[in-house]
Design an enzyme around this catalytic site. Structure first.
Site, PDB file in Angstrom:
ATOM      1  N   ASP A   1      41.261  31.344  18.523  1.00 57.67           N
ATOM      2  CA  ASP A   1      42.691  31.941  18.316  1.00 57.67           C
ATOM      3  C   ASP A   1      43.554  31.756  19.232  1.00 57.67           C
ATOM      4  OD1 ASP A   1      41.169  33.706  20.045  1.00 57.67           O
ATOM      5  OD2 ASP A   1      41.501  35.629  18.756  1.00 57.67           O
TER       6      ASP A   1
ATOM      7  N   ASP B   1      38.307  32.821  24.050  1.00 56.73           N
ATOM      8  CA  ASP B   1      39.233  33.464  22.884  1.00 56.73           C
ATOM      9  C   ASP B   1      40.665  33.782  23.579  1.00 56.73           C
ATOM     10  OD1 ASP B   1      38.357  35.292  20.429  1.00 56.73           O
ATOM     11  OD2 ASP B   1      39.942  36.119  21.560  1.00 56.73           O
TER      12      ASP B   1
ATOM     13  N   HIS C   1      42.215  36.338  23.377  1.00 56.22           N
ATOM     14  CA  HIS C   1      42.001  37.641  23.814  1.00 56.22           C
ATOM     15  C   HIS C   1      41.388  37.904  25.088  1.00 56.22           C
ATOM     16  CE1 HIS C   1      43.276  38.239  19.598  1.00 56.22           C
ATOM     17  NE2 HIS C   1      44.167  38.787  20.147  1.00 56.22           N
TER      18      HIS C   1
ATOM     19  N   HIS D   1      35.078  42.832  22.306  1.00 54.99           N
ATOM     20  CA  HIS D   1      35.923  43.772  22.619  1.00 54.99           C
ATOM     21  C   HIS D   1      34.952  45.175  22.588  1.00 54.99           C
ATOM     22  CE1 HIS D   1      39.262  41.538  22.967  1.00 54.99           C
ATOM     23  NE2 HIS D   1      39.426  40.974  21.435  1.00 54.99           N
TER      24      HIS D   1
END
Ligand SMILES: [Zn+2]
Length: 384
Positions: free
Chosen positions: A263, A174, A176, A138
């Site tokens: 995740d 992931d 995200h 990120h």
């Protein structure tokens, strides 16, 4: 004999955002200990590396020098994190990536490890490398975000380009969106970024829509599959197999870098996909076969997110087992279970692939899978 590297990140400071922060280093420490307890680090075809942190020169190939200077300054004086300037760099106290003592050294260690794995693979000293303490996708070129200070996947990819790679494929599984890495290479035709994630309409960081495809000469080199909340194993596997695999295949990369955040699991407290344990080894197998098919086996795997002690160690042990071609005993080593239960104070699943039925509000499951499959179809159609 093919060689697989296990790359540690113990030099430099601990990447510690605070005791109650979900991104605790205990996640990857438990994963490394499980990999070790399974005996995977004792194999003749496995090498363990504990490299130096990345240099400023290596980090500023991706990050703005003024940002790196700020990270150093706030890492030396974390009390300044309540200032307006800290907020400008994404390091505000009370934010999701608060300044902490030694944060430059900790983030540079993740970059150094990702780079060391990437270079070893590129130079043929190893076929594959796993870096559990990396994958901080990120971070932006000039701002921290989502627990991430430096974007070690981008630093590793830039290192590969600088070393002579002509095309690098980045695959982000992931839950995200891999936003930082995507934006850093959004205008770079030599880097394909492909991310499957929970839709940004519902989840941080809010981006990763189908329309984000790269710009200029790089148009088509960003691929996104945003799945609706509660999507399960079916759409998630299809996103990898029917969108990411063909996109990477036609890109013909020299090397593949994956961000393997754990995740997407239904028990993860930070997201709402409903992936179950058996999907992890399935997807790792697909990634391994893809690397063998299109990139002469060159595969750099990075950790990433994942916020339960019950899932992350099992997922990354399965990942490393896939990389070295080992079959793991379905029963977790008792020594590891005992120590992990003690350190986490939690009950942990004693078997590798055991899972429970995800809890989903009535009626939402079928709808989510139907919508998820429709998104996969749309993303696949965009490739043509
Ligand atoms: Zn994540």
């Amino acid at each position: 004999m093919s060689t697989t590297l296990f790359v540690k990140t113990t030099l430099g400071a601990r990447y510690d955002l605070g005791d109650d922060h979900p991104f605790t280093p205990l996640r990857r420490e438990l994963a490394a200990e499980l990999i070790e307890a399974y005996g995977l680090l004792d194999r003749d075809d496995v090498e363990v590396l504990d490299p130096e942190p990345a240099t400023d020169e290596e980090i500023t190939r991706v990050h703005a020098p003024a940002y790196v200077a700020a990270v150093k300054r706030f890492g030396e004086q974390p009390a300044l994190a309540s200032s307006l300037e800290a907020a400008q760099w994404g390091l505000a106290a009370g934010g999701d990536t608060p300044a902490f003592a030694g944060m430059h050294e900790a983030a540079a260690a993740a970059c150094g490890a990702a780079l060391a794995g990437a270079r070893a693979v590129w130079e043929g000293r190893a076929d594959r490398a796993l870096v559990c303490g990396a994958g901080l996708h990120h971070a932006f070129a000039n701002k921290a975000a989502g627990f991430c200070i430096y974007n070690d996947p981008a630093v590793a990819i830039q290192g590969l380009l600088d070393a002579g790679a002509e095309r690098v494929a980045y695959i982000d599984i992931d839950v995200h969106h891999g936003d930082g890495t995507q934006w850093i290479f959004y205008e770079e035709p030599r880097v394909l970024t492909a991310s499957v994630h929970e839709s940004g309409r519902y989840l941080f960081p809010g981006t990763g829509g189908l329309a984000e495809r790269g710009v200029g000469a790089a148009e088509g080199t960003a691929v996104n599959i945003p799945l609706p909340p509660y999507s399960g194993d079916g759409p998630y596997r299809r996103a990898v197999e029917e969108v990411i695999v063909p996109a990477v295949r036609s890109f013909r990369p020299d090397v593949i870098v994956t961000q393997d955040g754990a995740d997407p699991h239904h028990s993860d407290p930070l997201a709402h996909l409903t992936v179950t344990m058996p999907t992890y080894p399935h997807v790792y197998r697909v990634l391994h076969e893809l690397a063998d098919e299109v990139a002469a086996g060159r595969w750099v795997a990075l950790g990433g997110g994942g916020y339960t002690f019950d899932v992350v160690p099992r997922a990354w042990a399965l990942l490393f087992a896939e990389m070295v071609g080992a079959e793991l005993d379905p029963q977790l080593p008792e020594s590891w279970l005992e120590s992990a239960r003690e350190r986490t104070g939690q009950r942990l699943t004693p078997r590798l692939l055991d899972d429970v039925e995800p809890v989903v509000p009535e009626g939402d499951r079928a709808r989510a899978d139907a919508e998820g499959n429709a998104v996969v179809d749309q993303a696949a159609a965009l490739l043509r």
